[in-house]
Design a protein around this motif. Structure first.
Motif, PDB file in Angstrom:
ATOM      1  N   ASP A 233       0.793  -1.229  -0.073  1.00 41.37           N
ATOM      2  CA  ASP A 233       0.054   0.038  -0.010  1.00 41.37           C
ATOM      3  C   ASP A 233       0.928   1.139   0.128  1.00 41.37           C
ATOM      4  O   ASP A 233       2.080   1.089   0.227  1.00 41.37           O
ATOM      5  CB  ASP A 233      -1.128   0.094   1.139  1.00 41.37           C
ATOM      6  N   CYS A 234       0.240   2.325  -0.268  1.00 39.64           N
ATOM      7  CA  CYS A 234       1.104   3.616  -0.489  1.00 39.64           C
ATOM      8  C   CYS A 234       0.387   4.311   0.684  1.00 39.64           C
ATOM      9  O   CYS A 234      -0.721   4.900   0.954  1.00 39.64           O
ATOM     10  CB  CYS A 234       0.360   4.581  -1.750  1.00 39.64           C
ATOM     11  N   PRO A 235       1.358   4.824   1.545  1.00 43.37           N
ATOM     12  CA  PRO A 235       1.063   5.576   2.835  1.00 43.37           C
ATOM     13  C   PRO A 235       0.974   6.863   2.662  1.00 43.37           C
ATOM     14  O   PRO A 235       0.025   7.631   3.593  1.00 43.37           O
ATOM     15  CB  PRO A 235       2.271   5.461   3.975  1.00 43.37           C
ATOM     16  N   SER A 236       0.943   7.629   1.438  1.00 47.16           N
ATOM     17  CA  SER A 236       0.827   8.938   1.342  1.00 47.16           C
ATOM     18  C   SER A 236       0.331   9.419  -0.200  1.00 47.16           C
ATOM     19  O   SER A 236       0.638   8.610  -1.108  1.00 47.16           O
ATOM     20  CB  SER A 236       2.028   9.807   1.523  1.00 47.16           C
ATOM     21  N   ARG A 237      -0.212  10.593  -0.308  1.00 43.10           N
ATOM     22  CA  ARG A 237      -0.840  10.804  -1.642  1.00 43.10           C
ATOM     23  C   ARG A 237       0.600  10.939  -2.707  1.00 43.10           C
ATOM     24  O   ARG A 237       1.496  11.630  -2.107  1.00 43.10           O
ATOM     25  CB  ARG A 237      -1.622  11.981  -1.608  1.00 43.10           C
ATOM     26  N   VAL A 238       0.136  10.645  -3.959  1.00 42.01           N
ATOM     27  CA  VAL A 238       1.452  11.224  -4.766  1.00 42.01           C
ATOM     28  C   VAL A 238       0.960  11.730  -6.035  1.00 42.01           C
ATOM     29  O   VAL A 238       1.055  11.389  -6.983  1.00 42.01           O
ATOM     30  CB  VAL A 238       2.281   9.890  -5.214  1.00 42.01           C
ATOM     31  N   ASP A 239       0.076  12.588  -5.678  1.00 35.65           N
ATOM     32  CA  ASP A 239      -0.894  13.403  -6.736  1.00 35.65           C
ATOM     33  C   ASP A 239      -0.086  14.114  -7.822  1.00 35.65           C
ATOM     34  O   ASP A 239       0.904  14.958  -7.631  1.00 35.65           O
ATOM     35  CB  ASP A 239      -1.785  14.583  -6.236  1.00 35.65           C
ATOM     36  N   GLY A 240      -0.380  13.437  -9.143  1.00 42.51           N
ATOM     37  CA  GLY A 240       0.374  14.139 -10.635  1.00 42.51           C
ATOM     38  C   GLY A 240       2.132  13.511 -10.593  1.00 42.51           C
ATOM     39  O   GLY A 240       2.658  13.953 -11.542  1.00 42.51           O
ATOM     40  N   ALA A 241       2.312  12.648  -9.628  1.00 41.59           N
ATOM     41  CA  ALA A 241       3.703  12.144  -9.646  1.00 41.59           C
ATOM     42  C   ALA A 241       3.966  11.001 -10.704  1.00 41.59           C
ATOM     43  O   ALA A 241       3.128  10.307 -11.048  1.00 41.59           O
ATOM     44  CB  ALA A 241       4.208  11.680  -8.409  1.00 41.59           C
ATOM     45  N   VAL A 242       5.181  10.950 -11.348  1.00 40.28           N
ATOM     46  CA  VAL A 242       5.567   9.815 -12.034  1.00 40.28           C
ATOM     47  C   VAL A 242       6.153   8.953 -11.314  1.00 40.28           C
ATOM     48  O   VAL A 242       7.211   9.251 -10.679  1.00 40.28           O
ATOM     49  CB  VAL A 242       6.365  10.386 -13.369  1.00 40.28           C
ATOM     50  N   ILE A 243       5.885   7.760 -11.367  1.00 38.64           N
ATOM     51  CA  ILE A 243       6.491   6.934 -10.430  1.00 38.64           C
ATOM     52  C   ILE A 243       7.327   5.739 -11.190  1.00 38.64           C
ATOM     53  O   ILE A 243       6.600   5.167 -11.997  1.00 38.64           O
ATOM     54  CB  ILE A 243       5.544   6.161  -9.223  1.00 38.64           C
ATOM     55  N   ALA A 244       8.510   5.441 -10.704  1.00 42.52           N
ATOM     56  CA  ALA A 244       9.018   4.348 -11.330  1.00 42.52           C
ATOM     57  C   ALA A 244       9.459   3.283 -10.447  1.00 42.52           C
ATOM     58  O   ALA A 244      10.346   3.646  -9.574  1.00 42.52           O
ATOM     59  CB  ALA A 244      10.411   4.826 -12.222  1.00 42.52           C
ATOM     60  N   VAL A 245       8.707   2.059 -10.500  1.00 40.65           N
ATOM     61  CA  VAL A 245       8.904   1.209  -9.421  1.00 40.65           C
ATOM     62  C   VAL A 245      10.143   0.153  -9.883  1.00 40.65           C
ATOM     63  O   VAL A 245      10.142  -0.282 -11.195  1.00 40.65           O
ATOM     64  CB  VAL A 245       7.738   0.310  -9.435  1.00 40.65           C
ATOM     65  N   VAL A 246      11.156  -0.014  -8.900  1.00 40.69           N
ATOM     66  CA  VAL A 246      12.175  -0.695  -9.528  1.00 40.69           C
ATOM     67  C   VAL A 246      12.414  -2.105  -8.825  1.00 40.69           C
ATOM     68  O   VAL A 246      12.097  -2.302  -7.633  1.00 40.69           O
ATOM     69  CB  VAL A 246      13.441   0.185  -8.774  1.00 40.69           C
ATOM     70  N   ASP A 247      12.792  -3.208  -9.637  1.00 35.40           N
ATOM     71  CA  ASP A 247      12.684  -4.281  -9.222  1.00 35.40           C
ATOM     72  C   ASP A 247      13.827  -5.234  -9.942  1.00 35.40           C
ATOM     73  O   ASP A 247      14.250  -4.728 -10.918  1.00 35.40           O
ATOM     74  CB  ASP A 247      11.422  -5.409  -8.979  1.00 35.40           C
ATOM     75  N   ASP A 248      14.248  -6.359  -9.451  1.00 32.57           N
ATOM     76  CA  ASP A 248      15.313  -6.977 -10.310  1.00 32.57           C
ATOM     77  C   ASP A 248      14.754  -7.944 -11.236  1.00 32.57           C
ATOM     78  O   ASP A 248      15.206  -7.592 -12.464  1.00 32.57           O
ATOM     79  CB  ASP A 248      16.235  -8.041  -9.429  1.00 32.57           C
ATOM     80  N   VAL A 249      13.678  -8.604 -11.177  1.00 34.84           N
ATOM     81  CA  VAL A 249      13.248  -9.660 -12.415  1.00 34.84           C
ATOM     82  C   VAL A 249      11.683  -9.186 -12.508  1.00 34.84           C
ATOM     83  O   VAL A 249      10.928  -9.313 -11.419  1.00 34.84           O
ATOM     84  CB  VAL A 249      13.341 -10.968 -12.140  1.00 34.84           C
ATOM     85  N   LEU A 250      10.963  -9.198 -13.733  1.00 32.43           N
ATOM     86  CA  LEU A 250       9.600  -9.299 -13.803  1.00 32.43           C
ATOM     87  C   LEU A 250       9.238 -10.512 -14.514  1.00 32.43           C
ATOM     88  O   LEU A 250       9.887 -10.650 -15.374  1.00 32.43           O
ATOM     89  CB  LEU A 250       9.399  -8.029 -14.738  1.00 32.43           C
ATOM     90  N   THR A 251       8.261 -11.336 -13.863  1.00 32.45           N
ATOM     91  CA  THR A 251       7.917 -12.594 -14.560  1.00 32.45           C
ATOM     92  C   THR A 251       6.548 -12.357 -15.291  1.00 32.45           C
ATOM     93  O   THR A 251       6.209 -12.173 -16.384  1.00 32.45           O
ATOM     94  CB  THR A 251       8.069 -13.559 -13.557  1.00 32.45           C
ATOM     95  N   THR A 252       5.505 -12.426 -14.227  1.00 35.32           N
ATOM     96  CA  THR A 252       4.008 -12.161 -14.988  1.00 35.32           C
ATOM     97  C   THR A 252       3.733 -10.692 -14.953  1.00 35.32           C
ATOM     98  O   THR A 252       2.731 -10.561 -15.626  1.00 35.32           O
ATOM     99  CB  THR A 252       2.893 -12.991 -14.096  1.00 35.32           C
TER     100      THR A 252
END
Ligand SMILES: [Zn+2]
Ligand SMILES: [Zn+2]
Length: 264
Positions: A208-227
């Motif tokens: 979950d996201c604990p705060s508002r991110v109105d209008g933000a561009v978010i880039a979620v970072v991880d090592d591997v993407l499968t499904t």
């Protein structure tokens, strides 16, 4: 007050610029130092890969294979994959450095299972280069947010690989990294041996996201993407919190639409 405030702000900017120049100068010096290739132990520079291993890791990405424009899955023809055209994911686009296949998968294994942090620097370098050349480009104001690891995983490994990669990427790309924008709402089991359907169910309400991110561009970072089910759920949470766009920045993308592999 305005006169007092402006020099303070420009002073901060100057210090930030100085830190950035020092970082780039240090990196340029390091890149010239002879070292062993992270895969074959042959001759390399700056703790990176030799040119043969680099070419092998990037072979499938450089092969001009058609890719899904959303989830970056390798395709037989240049259209959206069955998953994305059937039900569009909540994330806008995936940027990946290479396909999760030998020999690049070994770099990820070395980091996650072998705690070889030199692999983290190589993975960061590969992903940073991919982001710099991505078309369309990742917006410069994107905020990097690593996928939070479970407590069990952090206790077992002692670190969160996604957080290591996000931190390095923020330095390389001069972007903000804010891990606190996403948290695990509960602990979940390992996904490694789950089917696609089981994965989708297991990640519901996991973050979950604990705060508002109105209008933000978010880039979620991880090592591997499968499904993509984890990133889909995270993107849903960020968009509910007001994000304008959610990207996925992953080191490796599994080159098939299946389940039961490590990663997202
Ligand atoms: Zn090599
Ligand atoms: Zn797709």
């Amino acid at each position: 007050m305005a006169d007092l405030f402006v020099p303070c702000e420009s002073g901060q900017a100057r210090r930030g610029g100085m830190r950035r120049r020092l970082y780039l100068a240090g990196r340029a010096c390091l890149a010239r130092i002879p070292s062993a290739c992270g895969l074959c132990q042959g001759d390399a520079r700056g703790g990176s890969l030799c040119r043969f291993c680099m070419a092998a890791v990037l072979r499938s990405i450089n092969a001009n294979t058609a890719r899904c424009p959303v989830c970056f899955l390798a395709l037989a023809d240049p259209a959206c994959c069955a998953d994305c055209s059937g039900r569009a994911p909540a994330f806008d686009r995936i940027i990946a450095a290479f396909d999760y296949a030998p020999p690049g998968d070994l770099l990820i294994h070395n980091l996650k299972a072998g705690r070889r942090f030199t692999s983290a620097a190589m993975l960061v370098g590969l992903l940073a280069q991919t982001v710099r050349t991505a078309a369309p480009a990742l917006p410069a104001n994107a905020i990097l947010v690593p996928v939070p690891a479970s407590k069990a995983s952090i206790l077992a490994r002692g670190f969160n690989p996604a957080a290591e990669i996000a931190r390095g990427l923020a330095s390389e790309l001069n972007m903000a990294c804010r891990p606190g924008l996403l948290r695990r709402a509960r602990e979940g089991g390992r996904q490694t041996h789950l089917t696609r359907r089981e994965r989708a169910g297991s990640v519901q309400h996991l973050y979950d996201c604990p705060s508002r991110v109105d209008g933000a561009v978010i880039a979620v970072v991880d090592d591997v993407l499968t499904t993509g089910s984890t990133l889909h759920r995270i993107a849903q949470q960020f968009k509910s919190a007001g994000a304008a766009a959610v990207y996925g920045l992953v080191v490796a993308r599994t080159p098939y639409s299946g389940a039961g592999k490590p990663g997202l």
